[in-house]
Design an enzyme around this catalytic site. Structure first.
Site, PDB file in Angstrom:
ATOM      1  N   ASN A   1       0.836  -1.206   0.000  1.00  9.54           N
ATOM      2  CA  ASN A   1       0.000   0.000   0.000  1.00  9.54           C
ATOM      3  C   ASN A   1       0.876   1.263   0.000  1.00  9.54           C
ATOM      4  O   ASN A   1       1.797   1.365   0.803  1.00  9.54           O
ATOM      5  CB  ASN A   1      -0.874   0.046   1.248  1.00  9.54           C
ATOM      6  CG  ASN A   1      -1.433  -1.304   1.603  1.00  9.54           C
ATOM      7  OD1 ASN A   1      -2.175  -1.877   0.833  1.00  9.54           O
ATOM      8  ND2 ASN A   1      -1.050  -1.825   2.757  1.00  9.54           N
TER       9      ASN A   1
ATOM     10  N   GLU B   1       8.489  -4.973  -0.983  1.00  5.63           N
ATOM     11  CA  GLU B   1       7.355  -4.048  -0.848  1.00  5.63           C
ATOM     12  C   GLU B   1       7.793  -2.617  -1.170  1.00  5.63           C
ATOM     13  O   GLU B   1       7.062  -1.867  -1.805  1.00  5.63           O
ATOM     14  CB  GLU B   1       6.749  -4.118   0.555  1.00  5.63           C
ATOM     15  CG  GLU B   1       6.325  -5.518   1.008  1.00  5.63           C
ATOM     16  CD  GLU B   1       5.477  -6.278   0.007  1.00  5.63           C
ATOM     17  OE1 GLU B   1       4.738  -5.659  -0.777  1.00  5.63           O
ATOM     18  OE2 GLU B   1       5.576  -7.535  -0.012  1.00  5.63           O
TER      19      GLU B   1
HETATM   20 ZN    ZN Z   1       4.721  -8.187  -4.571  1.00  2.00          ZN
END
Ligand code: ZN
Length: 898
Positions: free
Chosen positions: A266, A299
């Site tokens: 996110n 990430e």
């Molecule tokens: Zn990923």
């Protein structure tokens, strides 16, 4: 049994969105037992007609709808959508819904973990928060106001920058977050709860200061330093390697203990499974440390590959995942040992992705249909996807690849694109023709490459014939030949690579170009110079002729594992023994040892299956001795030797068999370990001792390598005659780090007796307060290939520390059992299947994603002995007969039985 068949979504049905979103304002007010969501969305029409606005929404209680400020009832709702007849070209909707995160056990959308609120929206969780066009090609600017109780939710986070916060009376407060960069709703995130954080900062290449924070539950803050260091290294690496800079003032990571996957990217508010954040030497192994570093990087890298440039639709998932895995693999290779990383990645691919690609769920890295997209977060999309990017890197070389990614970011920043768009950039920028290469995106199955070499002494030529076939997979009976980069070297009798005249248009990949730097520098011994040639196999059969080959070479084929294929050669065991020692390519040195072991164990299994007694080949025992000598050298790369001295995993041996009998495979592998340990007991003990220098703990690569090698030796000794149980016990007691302690525990787990019970009791007591360590306690017991394991699982699943609602715990018991323990899982009486089946059925309604994942080990039922086949099939049928079968479980079971 389901009466309705869930709908299949097809790539070819893709249509652009009928309405776009200019921006959205969310107001999310959290109360105990209910959360109120008000979404104010500005839409603009994106088509010529007068189509209705169709919004996704599931498990929502609709409170009210207004259009352009006026309340309306002119809409229809069903359990999946809210439809408003053509509202105009530009309009604003205000939609109020009510949800109950406290009751959400699926861990998708807004849910609770450890008393805190958090979200997981990828792939389609946002539709359980509010009505919205929940598809990745609708990108917009989010402003989010979060309101909650000051006592229970002192921390209020969402994406972007914090623009305002304050009090709202009644013991409540709010925070407003604004993310100025457009994003799809799957990247939306919110966290509200009682958390502590550690803080640091990073100065970007253009001099901006980013506030970095990691939020965890109180008490865990002293386990976050490694994650923070990893984050800073990732930010620096992405600037240096890809020229990518971070764009916001804040970067937050929140660790939660209930999470379906590893972590989620996110925008500026990454949410992580605690297992991939928390790490201290006392509680985390060296492998855990490396995984934390790798996933933090993964990430973070999504910020550009996934977020700034995102996917047009979920069929394009590998656009972000394959690319981001490739990026994190390269990051880890740069931070640690490149050669060891390559071996570990290939082992993972072979262990887990190859079976997927050969089974009933086989799909291309860009699938063309699905029922439940959550089922396609697969090893194929991720790991094979990364191999496909790696091949493009190999075909283009460092410089052209970097120019091509620059073009990709330039062309598509702020857009939602396809895998074809990515390939087009690679091609446009480099001039390399990738039209045939595209097949890697649409054809499933692991290609098989056969190599046959022939030396013509009179002409001093060497002919290497490469041929390929791609096996049929569900829905794809006939395949076209693929474009396969095969990195090859010719090794002369003195052990050095020959420098020859390659076939026309083949450029040798010397140091600094392809092989040495991008694939092998970590493994190359300093005194060696490797010369490799990149052959491009495009036809079903092709012969490559090398000239000026002065002596008969041994070919080293597929160096660095330059393509995700199965390779067959006509090399003899002697050739492989030679390569095992001399190949300048470290990957192929390791590979040669593995091939020798696999060939021998294959012969032994044949013998057992035809009623004979298996004997370990003395020639293999001798060559193992050569490796032990290397491992004992003072300058040995111990991490690498730990891999070289390990026999291929049971799963890899199983793949060589037409019909799998896990008992025979296990017995044969044990036999070999036993004979090696018997013959080399003293050498192994000597290596153990030399690695066991009782110094203070350090987590540098050299020390981790020592631990890895030492623990391979311990395992070998424990498999030999008179297993040194007291040595293991002593290592357990005196360990000053989790790597050594768990290694001792895992060998003791395979014994039955007082020592075993004592250490397991001690381990539980010592680490009761550390859920991630208790996960290890469960999984070591579930993974032990001893008969008592089956009974033990029955007790463990009723243990007060066990819970079906926590995915890590479920994985630590059931996934560890079914995936790491083939002998017990495939017990002849079918008890192993029953254990797993019951867990899947219990989870089907609670957490369908986790239930579906647990089906993995039943997928290849057709490959086992007939008695097992029948029992596995019956287990699958029992699942299919359940009422309320989730689409997740339905899709996998029905495709598996087809
Ligand atoms: Zn990923």
């Amino acid at each position: 049994m389901r009466t309705d068949t869930p709908k299949t979504i097809l790539l070819k049905d893709y249509q652009p969105p009928k309405y776009k979103v200019a921006d959205v304002h969310l107001d999310i007010r959290i109360f105990a037992g209910k959360t109120l969501v008000t979404a104010t969305t500005r839409f603009t029409k994106n088509h010529d007609g007068a189509e209705p606005l169709v919004l996704n929404g599931e498990r929502l209680k609709l409170v009210s709808v207004a259009i352009n400020g006026a309340a309306t009832t002119n809409y229809t709702v069903d359990d999946k959508t809210l439809t408003i007849p053509h509202p105009g070209n530009e309009f604003t909707t205000v939609i109020e819904t009510e949800i109950c995160p406290e009751e959400n056990t699926a861990l998708e959308g807004l849910y609770m973990s450890g008393g805190n609120y958090c979200t997981q929206c990828e792939a389609e969780g946002f539709r359980t928060i509010t009505y919205f066009p929940d598809r990745p090609d609708v990108m917009t600017i989010f402003t989010t106001r979060v309101e909650g109780d000051k006592k229970t939710c002192p921390v209020l986070l969402s994406n972007g920058n914090l623009i305002e916060d304050g009090d709202c009376g009644d013991g409540r407060h709010y925070a407003i977050w604004h993310d100025p960069f457009p994003k799809p709703c799957y990247l939306f995130a919110l966290v509200a709860g009682d958390l502590v954080h550690i803080r640091d900062s990073f100065t970007t290449m253009s001099g901006r200061i980013v506030d970095l924070r990691i939020y965890v539950r109180a008490g865990d803050e002293n386990q976050c330093d490694w994650a923070m260091e990893s984050l800073k290294r990732s930010m620096e690496w992405d600037e240096k390697t890809y020229g990518r800079e971070y764009q916001l003032d804040r970067f937050n990571i929140v660790a939660v203990s209930d999470f379906n996957m590893g972590a989620m990217e996110n925008t500026s508010l990454n949410i992580f499974n605690t297992a991939l954040v928390l790490a201290r030497p006392e509680t985390a192994t060296d492998m855990d440390f490396e995984r934390v570093e790798g996933v933090i990087a993964h990430e973070y890298f999504h910020n550009w590959t996934g977020n700034r440039v995102t996917c047009r639709d979920w069929f394009q998932l590998s656009l972000k995942e394959g690319l981001t895995v490739f990026r994190d693999q390269e990051f880890t290779a740069d931070m640690n040992s490149r050669g060891v990383k390559r071996i570990d990645d290939v082992v993972r691919l072979r262990n887990m992705q190859f079976p997927e690609d050969a089974g009933p769920m086989a799909h291309p890295i860009r699938p063309d249909n699905y029922i439940e997209i959550n089922n396609f977060y697969t090893l194929t999309v991720y790991e094979k996807g990364a191999e496909v990017i790696r091949m493009q890197h190999t075909l283009l070389g460092d410089d052209k690849y970097r120019k091509a990614t620059d073009l990709y970011f330039d062309r598509y920043d702020g857009m939602a694109v396809t895998c074809d768009d990515f390939l087009q950039c690679m091609q446009d920028s480099s001039g390399v023709d990738l039209s045939q290469f595209k097949l890697w995106y649409s054809q499933a199955g692991t290609p098989e490459v056969t190599a046959e070499g022939h030396y013509d002494a009179a002409a001093k030529t060497y002919h290497l014939t490469l041929s390929q076939t791609v096996p049929p997979t569900p829905g794809q009976p006939d395949k076209k030949p693929m474009h396969i980069p095969v990195m090859v070297g010719l090794v002369g009798p003195n052990g050095h690579d020959l420098d020859v005249t390659p076939p026309p248009s083949v450029i040798p990949a010397k140091a600094g170009i392809h092989t040495n730097q991008t694939m092998d520098s970590g493994l190359r011994r300093n005194d060696e110079k490797g010369v490799s040639y990149l052959l491009e196999l495009k036809d079903s059969k092709q012969t490559f002729t090398f000239k000026n080959v002065a002596v008969k070479p041994v070919p080293s084929i597929l160096r660095g594992f330059s393509a995700p294929v199965k390779l067959h050669t006509n090399l003899s065991d002697d050739d492989y023994r030679f390569l095992m020692v001399h190949d300048s390519d470290g990957f192929n040195r390791w590979e040669s040892g593995q091939i020798l072991a696999l060939r021998m164990m294959g012969r032994m299994i044949d013998t057992v299956e035809s009623g004979g007694a298996a004997v370990t080949d003395p020639a293999f025992i001798d060559s193992y001795g050569l490796m032990l000598d290397q491992a004992n050298a003072s300058n040995a790369d111990r991490a690498l030797m730990a891999r070289a001295l390990s026999l291929p995993d049971l799963a890899i041996i199983a793949q060589q068999r037409k019909i799998v009998d896990p008992d025979t495979i296990f017995t044969v592998r044990r036999r070999v370990l036993h004979d090696l340990a018997a013959r080399y007991r003293d050498q192994i003990q000597a290596i153990y001792d030399s690695c066991n220098t009782p110094t203070t703990y350090s987590n540098d690569a050299e020390s981790a390598g020592r631990r890895a090698l030492k623990n391979v030796c311990l395992r070998l000794l424990m498999n030999g005659p008179n297993p040194p149980v007291s040595l293991a016990r002593q290592q357990y007691e005196s360990a000053n780090n989790m790597t050594d302690r768990v290694a001792a525990l895992s060998v003791l787990a395979e014994t039955d007796g007082a020592d075993r019970d004592a250490v397991f009791a001690d381990f539980f007591k010592r680490f009761e307060q550390y859920p991630l360590v208790i996960d290890k306690w469960f999984s070591l017991q579930a993974s032990a290939p001893i008969p008592s394991t089956l009974d033990r699982i029955a007790t463990l699943k009723d243990h007060p520390a066990f819970s079906l609602l926590n995915p890590n715990r479920v994985r630590s018991l059931f996934a560890a059992f079914a995936m790491n323990n083939p002998v017990c899982f495939h017990a002849k009486d079918g008890r192993g299947y029953d254990i797993l089946t019951n867990a899947i059925i219990a989870l089907n309604t609670k957490n369908p994603q986790i239930a579906a994942r647990l089906l993995g080990p039943l997928r290849e039922w057709r490959r086992y002995t007939p008695d097992r086949q029948a029992k596995m099939k019956a287990a699958l049928e029992r699942i299919l007969a359940q009422e309320n079968l989730s689409p997740d479980v339905f899709e996998i079971v029905s495709k598996t039985l087809k």
